[in-house]
Design a protein around this motif. Structure first.
Motif, mmCIF file in Angstrom:
data_model
loop_
_atom_site.group_PDB
_atom_site.id
_atom_site.type_symbol
_atom_site.label_atom_id
_atom_site.label_comp_id
_atom_site.label_asym_id
_atom_site.label_seq_id
_atom_site.Cartn_x
_atom_site.Cartn_y
_atom_site.Cartn_z
ATOM 1 N N SER A 180 0.875 -1.030 0.056
ATOM 2 C CA SER A 180 0.000 -0.009 -0.018
ATOM 3 C C SER A 180 0.939 1.231 0.032
ATOM 4 O O SER A 180 0.328 2.284 -0.074
ATOM 5 C CB SER A 180 -0.963 0.082 1.276
ATOM 6 O OG SER A 180 -0.254 -0.118 2.454
ATOM 7 N N TYR A 206 2.475 3.402 -5.256
ATOM 8 C CA TYR A 206 1.550 3.748 -6.276
ATOM 9 C C TYR A 206 1.966 3.153 -7.495
ATOM 10 O O TYR A 206 3.179 2.535 -7.653
ATOM 11 C CB TYR A 206 1.741 5.251 -6.247
ATOM 12 C CG TYR A 206 0.626 6.176 -7.428
ATOM 13 C CD1 TYR A 206 1.463 7.255 -7.807
ATOM 14 C CD2 TYR A 206 -0.564 5.577 -7.374
ATOM 15 C CE1 TYR A 206 0.586 7.825 -8.775
ATOM 16 C CE2 TYR A 206 -1.227 6.226 -8.503
ATOM 17 C CZ TYR A 206 -1.134 7.505 -9.088
ATOM 18 O OH TYR A 206 -1.535 8.107 -9.985
ATOM 19 N N SER A 207 0.973 3.128 -8.362
ATOM 20 C CA SER A 207 1.239 2.146 -9.641
ATOM 21 C C SER A 207 2.695 3.103 -10.517
ATOM 22 O O SER A 207 3.056 2.167 -11.223
ATOM 23 C CB SER A 207 -0.064 2.386 -10.549
ATOM 24 O OG SER A 207 -0.495 3.899 -10.908
ATOM 25 N N ILE A 233 4.545 7.298 -0.722
ATOM 26 C CA ILE A 233 3.482 8.052 -0.059
ATOM 27 C C ILE A 233 4.174 9.520 -0.063
ATOM 28 O O ILE A 233 3.518 10.389 -0.358
ATOM 29 C CB ILE A 233 2.984 7.467 1.090
ATOM 30 C CG1 ILE A 233 2.231 6.163 1.003
ATOM 31 C CG2 ILE A 233 2.074 8.655 1.810
ATOM 32 C CD1 ILE A 233 0.819 6.396 0.491
ATOM 33 N N ALA A 251 4.096 11.168 -3.314
ATOM 34 C CA ALA A 251 2.944 11.496 -3.709
ATOM 35 C C ALA A 251 2.912 12.699 -2.924
ATOM 36 O O ALA A 251 1.855 13.807 -3.679
ATOM 37 C CB ALA A 251 1.757 10.577 -3.516
ATOM 38 N N GLN A 287 -5.612 5.745 -0.006
ATOM 39 C CA GLN A 287 -6.179 5.891 -1.075
ATOM 40 C C GLN A 287 -6.527 7.419 -1.635
ATOM 41 O O GLN A 287 -6.367 7.875 -2.897
ATOM 42 C CB GLN A 287 -7.908 5.034 -1.033
ATOM 43 C CG GLN A 287 -8.414 4.950 -2.476
ATOM 44 C CD GLN A 287 -7.705 4.350 -3.549
ATOM 45 O OE1 GLN A 287 -7.283 3.371 -3.276
ATOM 46 N NE2 GLN A 287 -7.702 5.098 -4.721
ATOM 47 N N TRP A 292 -3.549 8.838 -3.496
ATOM 48 C CA TRP A 292 -3.357 8.247 -4.731
ATOM 49 C C TRP A 292 -4.155 9.210 -5.365
ATOM 50 O O TRP A 292 -4.122 9.655 -6.580
ATOM 51 C CB TRP A 292 -3.615 6.974 -4.851
ATOM 52 C CG TRP A 292 -2.536 5.979 -4.042
ATOM 53 C CD1 TRP A 292 -2.664 4.766 -3.515
ATOM 54 C CD2 TRP A 292 -1.184 6.352 -3.849
ATOM 55 N NE1 TRP A 292 -1.639 4.431 -2.919
ATOM 56 C CE2 TRP A 292 -0.477 5.110 -3.327
ATOM 57 C CE3 TRP A 292 -0.287 7.372 -4.173
ATOM 58 C CZ2 TRP A 292 0.679 5.198 -2.712
ATOM 59 C CZ3 TRP A 292 0.910 7.245 -4.175
ATOM 60 C CH2 TRP A 292 1.399 6.307 -3.204
ATOM 61 N N ASP A 293 -5.773 9.358 -5.185
ATOM 62 C CA ASP A 293 -6.686 10.051 -5.622
ATOM 63 C C ASP A 293 -6.286 11.434 -6.226
ATOM 64 O O ASP A 293 -6.403 11.753 -7.180
ATOM 65 C CB ASP A 293 -8.131 9.980 -5.131
ATOM 66 C CG ASP A 293 -8.709 8.414 -4.876
ATOM 67 O OD1 ASP A 293 -8.134 7.636 -5.717
ATOM 68 O OD2 ASP A 293 -9.462 8.267 -4.326
ATOM 69 N N SER A 319 -3.208 12.674 -5.930
ATOM 70 C CA SER A 319 -1.917 12.841 -6.445
ATOM 71 C C SER A 319 -2.365 12.660 -8.092
ATOM 72 O O SER A 319 -1.637 13.263 -8.866
ATOM 73 C CB SER A 319 -1.143 11.709 -6.277
ATOM 74 O OG SER A 319 0.058 11.583 -6.904
ATOM 75 N N ARG A 320 -3.316 11.665 -8.508
ATOM 76 C CA ARG A 320 -3.707 11.626 -9.881
ATOM 77 C C ARG A 320 -4.259 12.830 -10.299
ATOM 78 O O ARG A 320 -4.184 13.279 -11.351
ATOM 79 C CB ARG A 320 -4.660 10.406 -9.928
ATOM 80 C CG ARG A 320 -4.071 9.233 -9.927
ATOM 81 C CD ARG A 320 -5.010 8.031 -10.550
ATOM 82 N NE ARG A 320 -5.588 7.482 -9.490
ATOM 83 C CZ ARG A 320 -5.431 6.660 -8.518
ATOM 84 N NH1 ARG A 320 -4.288 6.447 -8.520
ATOM 85 N NH2 ARG A 320 -6.172 6.394 -7.596
#
Length: 153
Positions: A4, A7-8, A13, A16, A57, A60-61, A63-64
């Motif tokens: 976890s 990230y892809s 973390i 990110a 989560q 990541w969201d 960051s995207r």
């Protein structure tokens, strides 16, 4: 992918979080507010402190989202983050802080940024051509104006 903390895109973390801060032009207090935590919590996350899965989560969201702003060609997203962009006058920062869907806001930002870049481009072209004309005239004046040197007088 089961780890976890990765990230892809194989960033950690802390990386990110730095990207969110840098790409959105936020200070650490604002980053904390987006996640509903204190600035100190964000600093702990940066040092590798434990996070609840829902924060991971969300990191990541967001960051995207920050990546999408950059890849959409939005220059200097920090100029847009605190600008009202939704129908009810909310800013991207407020939408992110509330955990709301920002898809329509992102579309609006892309259009707004493109329009402003176009205006800046025209203004820049007009400014540069005016500078060029001024430079051309001044170079003629420099060539045609005698220089008075009092030491030779």
């Amino acid at each position: 992918a089961s780890n976890s903390k990765v990230y892809s895109q194989n960033i950690t973390i802390p990386q990110a979080i730095h990207q969110i801060r840098d790409k959105l032009g936020l200070n650490m207090s604002e980053v904390g507010e987006i996640f509903g935590v204190s600035r100190q919590s964000v600093y702990l996350w940066l040092k590798g402190g434990e996070l609840k899965p829902e924060y991971i989560q969300r990191i990541w969201d967001i960051s995207r989202i920050a990546d999408q702003l950059q890849t959409a060609g939005i220059e200097r997203p920090e100029h847009f983050i605190h600008r009202p962009i939704s129908a009810d006058g909310l800013t991207l920062y407020q939408l992110l802080s509330r955990g709301e869907n920002v898809d329509s806001a992102m579309s609006f930002l892309k259009e707004q940024s493109a329009a402003e870049q176009l205006v800046r481009g025209k203004t820049s072209v007009e400014y540069n051509s005016a500078r060029a004309r001024k430079r051309d005239i001044s170079s003629v004046i420099e060539l045609s104006t005698p220089i008075w040197d009092e030491s030779n007088g």
